[in-house]
Design a protein around this motif. Structure first.
Motif, PDB file in Angstrom:
ATOM      1  N   THR A 278     -26.053  24.130  -2.115  1.00  0.00           N
ATOM      2  CA  THR A 278     -26.549  23.475  -3.328  1.00  0.00           C
ATOM      3  C   THR A 278     -25.636  23.869  -4.474  1.00  0.00           C
ATOM      4  O   THR A 278     -24.841  24.809  -4.363  1.00  0.00           O
ATOM      5  CB  THR A 278     -27.978  23.935  -3.677  1.00  0.00           C
ATOM      6  N   ARG A 279     -25.775  23.169  -5.572  1.00  0.00           N
ATOM      7  CA  ARG A 279     -24.934  23.442  -6.732  1.00  0.00           C
ATOM      8  C   ARG A 279     -25.118  24.883  -7.216  1.00  0.00           C
ATOM      9  O   ARG A 279     -24.157  25.569  -7.537  1.00  0.00           O
ATOM     10  CB  ARG A 279     -25.273  22.469  -7.850  1.00  0.00           C
ATOM     11  N   GLU A 280     -26.387  25.331  -7.215  1.00  0.00           N
ATOM     12  CA  GLU A 280     -26.685  26.699  -7.672  1.00  0.00           C
ATOM     13  C   GLU A 280     -26.064  27.728  -6.740  1.00  0.00           C
ATOM     14  O   GLU A 280     -25.509  28.738  -7.183  1.00  0.00           O
ATOM     15  CB  GLU A 280     -28.199  26.935  -7.748  1.00  0.00           C
ATOM     16  N   GLU A 281     -26.197  27.476  -5.430  1.00  0.00           N
ATOM     17  CA  GLU A 281     -25.633  28.408  -4.439  1.00  0.00           C
ATOM     18  C   GLU A 281     -24.122  28.504  -4.604  1.00  0.00           C
ATOM     19  O   GLU A 281     -23.532  29.596  -4.579  1.00  0.00           O
ATOM     20  CB  GLU A 281     -25.975  27.942  -3.020  1.00  0.00           C
TER      21      GLU A 281
ATOM     22  N   GLU B  92     -13.771  29.090 -16.476  1.00  0.00           N
ATOM     23  CA  GLU B  92     -14.435  27.789 -16.663  1.00  0.00           C
ATOM     24  C   GLU B  92     -14.779  27.230 -15.290  1.00  0.00           C
ATOM     25  O   GLU B  92     -14.114  27.546 -14.321  1.00  0.00           O
ATOM     26  CB  GLU B  92     -13.494  26.806 -17.375  1.00  0.00           C
ATOM     27  N   VAL B  93     -15.829  26.413 -15.227  1.00  0.00           N
ATOM     28  CA  VAL B  93     -16.228  25.814 -13.951  1.00  0.00           C
ATOM     29  C   VAL B  93     -16.241  24.298 -14.072  1.00  0.00           C
ATOM     30  O   VAL B  93     -16.829  23.747 -15.005  1.00  0.00           O
ATOM     31  CB  VAL B  93     -17.637  26.286 -13.518  1.00  0.00           C
ATOM     32  N   ALA B  94     -15.596  23.638 -13.112  1.00  0.00           N
ATOM     33  CA  ALA B  94     -15.631  22.168 -13.077  1.00  0.00           C
ATOM     34  C   ALA B  94     -16.422  21.740 -11.857  1.00  0.00           C
ATOM     35  O   ALA B  94     -16.157  22.196 -10.749  1.00  0.00           O
ATOM     36  CB  ALA B  94     -14.211  21.619 -12.996  1.00  0.00           C
ATOM     37  N   THR B  95     -17.426  20.901 -12.086  1.00  0.00           N
ATOM     38  CA  THR B  95     -18.224  20.369 -10.970  1.00  0.00           C
ATOM     39  C   THR B  95     -17.907  18.892 -10.824  1.00  0.00           C
ATOM     40  O   THR B  95     -18.051  18.110 -11.777  1.00  0.00           O
ATOM     41  CB  THR B  95     -19.733  20.543 -11.248  1.00  0.00           C
ATOM     42  N   VAL B  96     -17.446  18.541  -9.624  1.00  0.00           N
ATOM     43  CA  VAL B  96     -17.010  17.156  -9.378  1.00  0.00           C
ATOM     44  C   VAL B  96     -18.060  16.420  -8.557  1.00  0.00           C
ATOM     45  O   VAL B  96     -18.422  16.842  -7.461  1.00  0.00           O
ATOM     46  CB  VAL B  96     -15.663  17.156  -8.621  1.00  0.00           C
TER      47      VAL B  96
END
Lengths: 172, 148
Positions: free
Chosen positions: B94-97, B121-125
């Motif tokens: 999952t995104r949180e994991e 920084e974090v990039a979520t695609v």
């Protein structure tokens, strides 16, 4: 570059009220410091009084100069003795001996000479000195890749030695 | 990659981009004049997620986890242990994991890579696009300093 130990203690006692700050090769500085600690212990028994900081510095210098081609050791000797009170001596690579109001060494030191020259005042109080050192080190740690981890302080006075550690959020 | 200029509605899929980059980097290395970079490509193409790696040697591959520099030595084992631990290969975290895993990796890298800093920084695609979070700061644990 891999950090083998992120919490190394580079402040090494060579006598009750005399410490050395080690930079350069860890192996070389540990070996020299151990030798000097032994020599000082012997000397202070003969003298029947605490050794002078100048003596400790001279002992370091003698090893560092004699073996200058083999060693890679930048050392700062600091402490307190009854004769001259608090003193700082620097024994850089090559083996010269010099007394200074304050001293810095290691790769990170290059980045803070400006800060040091602009900020140092002779006759600072104990807490002012500790703040001065902490701020200087924090600045070097930010800029120098080879500097980092924690800040270890040792305040040496007639009364004794008080050691503190500044880490993470404690850093200036 | 100035495809936006054409405005013809066509764009590179992550996989196609990865392939193109591989060709460019490999050919430069073959002329003994490399583009000295390591590139990670993360994208989503019609429901399918894509993670690719290409470097200055033209080494290129696709994998559930990718990392550059020190991360290849320190973070990859952590990522692989988590991603390949008793779950089916197609079961993504999952995104949180994933976030929590990333932060653990970044912390280790901050501890052990001399040329690192505690900001990231974090990039979520996703299908919708790229979401950038940050700059954030890593909390480091220095308790062991008192044991030394």
């Amino acid at each position: 570059a891999y950090i083998a130990n992120r919490v190394t203690d580079k402040l090494t006692p060579v006598h009750d009220r005399i410490f050395c700050c080690r930079s350069g090769s860890a192996a070389d500085t540990q070996a020299v410091a151990d030798a000097v600690a032994y020599q000082l212990a012997f000397h202070s028994v003969e003298l029947e009084e605490p050794p002078r900081v100048r003596t400790a510095a001279r002992l370091f210098q003698q090893s560092c100069y004699r073996y200058r081609e083999e060693l890679s050791a930048g050392i700062i000797v600091a402490g307190w003795d009854p004769r001259r009170g608090g003193q700082v001596y620097v024994v850089p690579m090559g083996g010269l001996l010099l007394r200074q109001p304050f001293a810095v060494g290691g790769s990170g030191s290059s980045y803070i000479y400006g800060f040091l020259d602009a900020t140092f005042q002779p006759g600072m109080s104990r807490s002012q000195c500790q703040e001065f050192v902490a701020r200087a080190l924090a600045l070097a740690m930010v800029r120098d890749g080879s500097s980092g981890g924690v800040i270890r302080l040792a305040a040496i006075t007639e009364e004794g030695v008080e050691r503190t550690v500044l880490a993470g959020s404690d850093l200036p | 990659i100035d495809e936006e200029l054409l405005g013809d509605g066509h764009s590179y899929s992550p996989r196609a981009l990865h392939s193109w980059l591989t060709r460019v980097l490999y050919n430069r290395r073959s002329k003994i004049n490399p583009l000295w970079n390591t590139v990670l490509i993360a994208g989503v193409d019609g429901g399918e997620s894509f993670l690719g790696y290409v470097d200055l040697l033209g080494v290129a591959y696709e994998a559930p986890s990718v990392a550059t520099g020190f991360g290849a030595y320190l973070a990859q084992p952590l990522l692989r242990a988590e991603l390949e631990r008793d779950r089916d290969r197609d079961q993504l975290p999952t995104r949180e994991e994933a976030r929590e895993l990333l932060e653990r990796c970044l912390k280790v890298l901050y501890y052990r890579d001399a040329r690192s800093f505690n900001r990231y920084e974090v990039a979520t695609v996703t299908e919708k696009g790229v979401e950038l979070e940050g700059p954030l700061t890593l909390e480091a644990n220095w308790d062991i300093a008192h044991v030394v």
